[in-house]
Design a protein around this motif. Structure first.
Motif, mmCIF file in Angstrom:
data_model
loop_
_atom_site.group_PDB
_atom_site.id
_atom_site.type_symbol
_atom_site.label_atom_id
_atom_site.label_comp_id
_atom_site.label_asym_id
_atom_site.label_seq_id
_atom_site.Cartn_x
_atom_site.Cartn_y
_atom_site.Cartn_z
ATOM 1 N N HIS A 208 0.848 -1.191 0.000
ATOM 2 C CA HIS A 208 0.000 0.000 0.000
ATOM 3 C C HIS A 208 0.883 1.241 0.000
ATOM 4 O O HIS A 208 1.692 1.437 0.918
ATOM 5 C CB HIS A 208 -0.915 0.012 1.226
ATOM 6 C CG HIS A 208 -1.922 -1.087 1.245
ATOM 7 N ND1 HIS A 208 -3.186 -0.967 0.710
ATOM 8 C CD2 HIS A 208 -1.837 -2.363 1.726
ATOM 9 C CE1 HIS A 208 -3.851 -2.088 0.869
ATOM 10 N NE2 HIS A 208 -3.067 -2.956 1.486
ATOM 11 N N ARG A 226 -2.355 0.587 -4.458
ATOM 12 C CA ARG A 226 -1.839 -0.688 -3.962
ATOM 13 C C ARG A 226 -1.419 -1.579 -5.124
ATOM 14 O O ARG A 226 -1.870 -1.424 -6.261
ATOM 15 C CB ARG A 226 -2.876 -1.399 -3.103
ATOM 16 C CG ARG A 226 -4.082 -1.922 -3.858
ATOM 17 C CD ARG A 226 -5.102 -2.540 -2.915
ATOM 18 N NE ARG A 226 -6.224 -3.136 -3.649
ATOM 19 C CZ ARG A 226 -7.300 -3.651 -3.069
ATOM 20 N NH1 ARG A 226 -7.405 -3.658 -1.743
ATOM 21 N NH2 ARG A 226 -8.268 -4.182 -3.818
ATOM 22 N N HIS A 237 -6.822 4.067 -5.245
ATOM 23 C CA HIS A 237 -7.992 3.911 -4.370
ATOM 24 C C HIS A 237 -9.271 4.290 -5.134
ATOM 25 O O HIS A 237 -9.346 5.358 -5.757
ATOM 26 C CB HIS A 237 -7.829 4.822 -3.151
ATOM 27 C CG HIS A 237 -8.715 4.486 -1.997
ATOM 28 N ND1 HIS A 237 -10.096 4.514 -2.070
ATOM 29 C CD2 HIS A 237 -8.421 4.117 -0.716
ATOM 30 C CE1 HIS A 237 -10.606 4.186 -0.890
ATOM 31 N NE2 HIS A 237 -9.621 3.941 -0.050
ATOM 32 N N VAL A 242 -8.033 9.591 0.267
ATOM 33 C CA VAL A 242 -8.314 8.968 1.554
ATOM 34 C C VAL A 242 -8.647 10.040 2.592
ATOM 35 O O VAL A 242 -9.474 9.840 3.482
ATOM 36 C CB VAL A 242 -7.114 8.122 2.014
ATOM 37 C CG1 VAL A 242 -7.325 7.590 3.426
ATOM 38 C CG2 VAL A 242 -6.878 6.971 1.051
ATOM 39 N N TRP A 298 -9.612 -0.227 7.858
ATOM 40 C CA TRP A 298 -9.474 -1.034 6.644
ATOM 41 C C TRP A 298 -10.816 -1.694 6.344
ATOM 42 O O TRP A 298 -11.402 -2.360 7.203
ATOM 43 C CB TRP A 298 -8.399 -2.094 6.812
ATOM 44 C CG TRP A 298 -7.016 -1.521 6.976
ATOM 45 C CD1 TRP A 298 -6.363 -1.261 8.145
ATOM 46 C CD2 TRP A 298 -6.138 -1.118 5.931
ATOM 47 N NE1 TRP A 298 -5.126 -0.724 7.895
ATOM 48 C CE2 TRP A 298 -4.951 -0.627 6.544
ATOM 49 C CE3 TRP A 298 -6.215 -1.130 4.533
ATOM 50 C CZ2 TRP A 298 -3.866 -0.145 5.809
ATOM 51 C CZ3 TRP A 298 -5.132 -0.653 3.800
ATOM 52 C CH2 TRP A 298 -3.979 -0.175 4.434
ATOM 53 N N TRP A 303 -9.346 -1.680 1.296
ATOM 54 C CA TRP A 303 -8.941 -0.282 1.164
ATOM 55 C C TRP A 303 -9.129 0.455 2.489
ATOM 56 O O TRP A 303 -10.035 0.145 3.265
ATOM 57 C CB TRP A 303 -9.754 0.418 0.074
ATOM 58 C CG TRP A 303 -9.391 -0.010 -1.317
ATOM 59 C CD1 TRP A 303 -10.130 -0.813 -2.144
ATOM 60 C CD2 TRP A 303 -8.224 0.351 -2.056
ATOM 61 N NE1 TRP A 303 -9.492 -0.979 -3.351
ATOM 62 C CE2 TRP A 303 -8.312 -0.272 -3.321
ATOM 63 C CE3 TRP A 303 -7.092 1.135 -1.776
ATOM 64 C CZ2 TRP A 303 -7.339 -0.139 -4.312
ATOM 65 C CZ3 TRP A 303 -6.117 1.274 -2.748
ATOM 66 C CH2 TRP A 303 -6.245 0.646 -4.001
ATOM 67 N N ARG A 305 -10.082 3.733 4.788
ATOM 68 C CA ARG A 305 -10.982 4.888 4.771
ATOM 69 C C ARG A 305 -11.055 5.510 6.163
ATOM 70 O O ARG A 305 -10.721 4.854 7.159
ATOM 71 C CB ARG A 305 -12.395 4.461 4.326
ATOM 72 C CG ARG A 305 -12.463 3.975 2.887
ATOM 73 C CD ARG A 305 -13.871 3.520 2.526
ATOM 74 N NE ARG A 305 -13.947 3.123 1.107
ATOM 75 C CZ ARG A 305 -13.699 1.900 0.661
ATOM 76 N NH1 ARG A 305 -13.340 0.950 1.519
ATOM 77 N NH2 ARG A 305 -13.782 1.631 -0.622
#
Length: 540
Positions: A208, A226, A237, A242, A298, A303, A305
Motif C-alpha cells: 500500500h 496498492r 484507491h 483517503v 481497513w 482499502w 478509509r
C-alpha cells in the motif's frame, strides 16, 4: 469518552512521519531553515505529546547557511528496524524559478537526501550518509523479507515536464547504509498532481503506497494506491482521496494532506497528517502547517478509509483505548538561568550558535551578538519560538545601548525574510529611539518611528496578537504602565498565503528576540527574560 484535540502538534509542525516502538509513539516533523533540525515528539496515548529530541545538532549533520527561506530540512521520515531508529531527510539548498516571462522554464533545485541512525530517539545520532539528490521527501520501507527500500519523489527540472515526475524506489543495503541497484519509477501519481510524501506499507499480501497530492495548499490530499508487488503496477484507491479538506478555506481543519500511518498494539490504524487552521474570513493560516491525527479503518475490500468513510479531517476524534499518559508539567518560565538555550527556542540556519548568542557572557541573561540584517540567509542573531495560539502575549526585558543607526535589537514577530514585524531599539543622531520595521512581500521593508527618545537603561517590550490584530507596547524598566504604540498591524501577513509568486512558504509564524549590527562591530544586546502566554480558550 476522551477525545483528541486536533491539531496535536500546534504551530509550525508539518509533514509528520509516525512510528510505534512497543508502547511508545513518535512523530518527526519538518523544521526547514530552523536549527537544530527535525522535531521528534513522543506520546504513549496519542493525546499527550512532548518534544523528545531534535536530532540534527552538529555541523557535520546539517549546515543551512545560505539556504533560502523555507528550504533546509524537508519531510523527515522516522522508522525503526534492527533495534535502532532510522531517520532520512532532505536538505534543500536551492528552490529555483519555475517560470520565465510567464512561460514554463527550467526549475533547477538542489535536494540532497541523507540518512542518520541512533539506538535511542534522544541519543546522539550518527553523522549523515548521503543517499541521493534526485528529489525530496525520502522515506524508508523495511520489508518483511529483511530488505529495505528508499522511496522519494522524482524531480524533473526540464521545461514543460511537470516537475513532479512520480515516486521512485531503490534498495538500501542495511549493512553499508548505501543504495544498491537501480532506481525504478513505481508510481506516476494521479490527475491531482504534485505527487510527493511517499510512505509504503505491507498488509494482506498488498503493498500500500500512501502519497501526498494536490500541492500543500487548499487542495492538499492524502492518496493511496496498492499493488501485489513493490514495483507495481499500482491501482489507485476507488474513492479518490483517503483524506482531504476538498479545497475548503475555512472551518477547524483545512489544507489536510501529507500523511503517515501507524498501527497500535490493539490493531487499530491511525493516520497522522498535516493541516492548517485558517483565520475566520481571511483564508490565511498564521500558525502554519500543523499535525493532526485520527483513526482510520481497513474495509472489507482491503482499502483504507476514515471512520465515517467521508475522507474528512476530524478535529475531535475519540482517543484510543490506551491508559492516559500525561507528561509532567515542565513549562519554561521565560528565564535564562541555565547553561543551554531553553528547548522552546530555535535559531536560523547556522550550526555554530556560539557565533550568534551566549548564555555565559552575562549569567542569567541571553546575549545576542549583533550580526547581519534581519532576514539574512547566513548569520542572523535571532532566536524565537513557534506561535502556537491565535491569541498570545510575548514580553521581554532588554538592556541595550546602540551607538548608531546600524545597530538594532528588540522583539520580533517573524515568518521569513520577506514577512516580519520588528519592534527594535536603535540610535540616530545621538538619540536612542524605538522603531517598528515591517516587511511585507509586496510592499517591501519599511521603518516607522515609534518613540523618538527613549530613557536610558533597561526597557520592556511587548507584543499582543489576537487572531489578525498585532499591537506593540513598551515601558521603562520598573514602570507599571505600558505605552501602547499606535499602529494596528495585520498579523495575518505572517502566513503561507501572503507571498510573491514563486517563493516557497512552508513554515509558520514565530515570535522572539533579534539583534543586528551591520557595521560589523558585533555590538551585543542582553535579554533578561522572554515570556510567552497563549490562550487555549475554545476556538483559539
Amino acid at each position: 469518552m476522551t477525545h483528541i484535540r486536533n491539531p496535536i502538534l500546534r504551530g509550525f509542525n508539518p509533514d509528520p512521519s509516525i512510528v510505534r516502538v512497543e508502547g511508545d509513539i513518535y512523530i518527526a516533523t519538518s523544521t526547514f531553515e530552523w536549527f537544530p533540525g527535525v522535531q521528534i515528539h513522543h506520546s504513549r496515548d496519542l493525546v499527550h505529546w512532548r518534544l523528545a529530541a531534535r536530532p540534527l545538532t552538529r555541523a557535520s549533520q546539517l549546515d543551512m547557511r545560505g539556504a533560502p527561506d523555507s528550504c533546509g530540512v524537508w519531510a523527515p521520515d522516522l522508522s525503526h528496524a534492527d533495534g535502532k531508529f532510522w531517520l532520512v531527510y532532505t536538505d534543500v539548498k536551492r528552490y529555483g524559478r519555475t517560470t520565465v516571462n510567464g512561460a514554463a522554464g527550467a526549475s533547477l533545485r538542489d535536494f540532497h537526501n541523507y540518512l542518520v541512525v541512533c539506538d535511542r530517539v534522544d541519543g546522539t545520532w550518527s553523522d549523515p550518509v548521503h543517499l541521493n539528490s534526485s528529489g525530496f521527501d525520502p522515506a524508508l520501507f523495511h520489508d518483511d523479507d529483511g530488505r529495505s527500500w528508499l522511496l522519494n519523489m522524482l524531480w524533473d527540472h526540464r521545461p514543460g515536464r511537470g516537475r513532479f515526475a512520480g515516486i521512485v524506489a531503490q534498495e538500501l543495503d542495511r549493512e553499508s547504509l548505501r543504495l544498491v541497484g537501480e532506481r525504478r519509477l513505481i508510481f506516476a501519481g494521479t490527475e491531482r498532481g504534485f505527487t510527493e510524501g511517499p510512505h509504503l506499507y505491507k498488509r494482506g499480501g498488498w503493498y500500500h503506497l500512501l502519497v501526498a497530492e494536490g500541492g500543500t495548499g487548499w487542495d492538499h490530499a492524502v492518496v493511496m494506491a496498492r499493488s501485489r508487488t513493490l514495483f507495481g503496477p499500482y491501482e489507485v484507491h476507488p474513492d479518490g482521496a483517503v483524506l482531504t479538506s476538498g479545497g475548503r478555506r475555512e472551518g477547524p481543519l483545512a489544507r489536510a494532506g501529507h500523511g503517515d500511518l501507524v498501527e497500535l498494539a490493539d490493531g487499530t490504524t491511525w493516520l497522522a497528517y498535516l493541516c492548517g487552521r485558517p483565520l475566520a474570513g481571511r483564508e490565511r493560516c498564521p500558525l502554519g502547517r500543523e499535525t493532526a491525527i485520527q483513526p482510520v479503518r481497513w474495509g472489507a475490500d482491503g482499502w483504507l478509509r476514515t471512520i465515517a468513510a467521508d475522507a474528512e479531517p476530524d478535529s475531535a476524534p475519540p482517543a484510543p483505548g490506551l491508559e492516559p499518559a500525561p507528561w509532567p508539567l515542565s513549562a519554561w518560565d521565560g528565564s535564562f538561568g541555565g547553561p543551554d538555550l531553553p528547548v522552546d527556542l530555535q535559531w536560523l540556519r547556522t550550526p555554530e550558535p556560539a557565533s550568534i548568542f551566549s548564555l555565559e557572557a552575562r549569567p542569567g541573561w541571553l546575549r545576542l551578538f549583533g550580526r547581519e540584517t534581519i532576514g539574512s540567509h547566513f548569520s542572523q542573531a535571532l532566536v524565537a519560538r513557534r506561535q502556537e495560539h491565535f491569541r498570545y502575549t510575548a514580553t521581554t526585558l532588554l538592556d541595550y545601548d546602540p551607538a548608531h543607526f546600524q545597530q538594532a535589537a528588540g522583539l520580533v514577530c517573524y515568518y521569513n525574510g520577506t514577512k516580519f514585524q520588528y519592534l527594535h531599539v536603535t540610535r540616530e543622531d545621538g538619540v536612542r529611539r524605538l522603531q517598528i520595521m515591517s516587511a511585507q512581500p509586496e510592499e517591501g521593508c519599511t521603518i516607522e518611528l515609534a518613540v523618538p527618545r527613549l530613557p536610558d537603561g533597561e526597557i520592556e517590550l511587548r507584543v499582543e496578537v489576537d487572531h489578525d490584530i498585532l499591537r506593540f507596547a513598551w515601558r521603562a524598566g520598573g514602570a507599571e504602565q505600558w505605552q501602547i504604540l499606535p499602529p494596528v498591524i495585520d498579523a495575518s501577513i505572517l502566513s503561507d498565503e501572503v507571498t510573491l509568486p514563486g517563493l516557497p512558504n512552508f513554515t509558520g509564524a514565530f515570535v522572539g528576540l533579534a539583534c543586528q549590527d551591520v557595521s560589523g562591530a558585533g555590538r551585543a544586546a542582553d535579554f533578561a527574560w522572554f515570556r510567552y502566554e497563549g490562550s487555549d480558550t475554545p476556538g483559539s
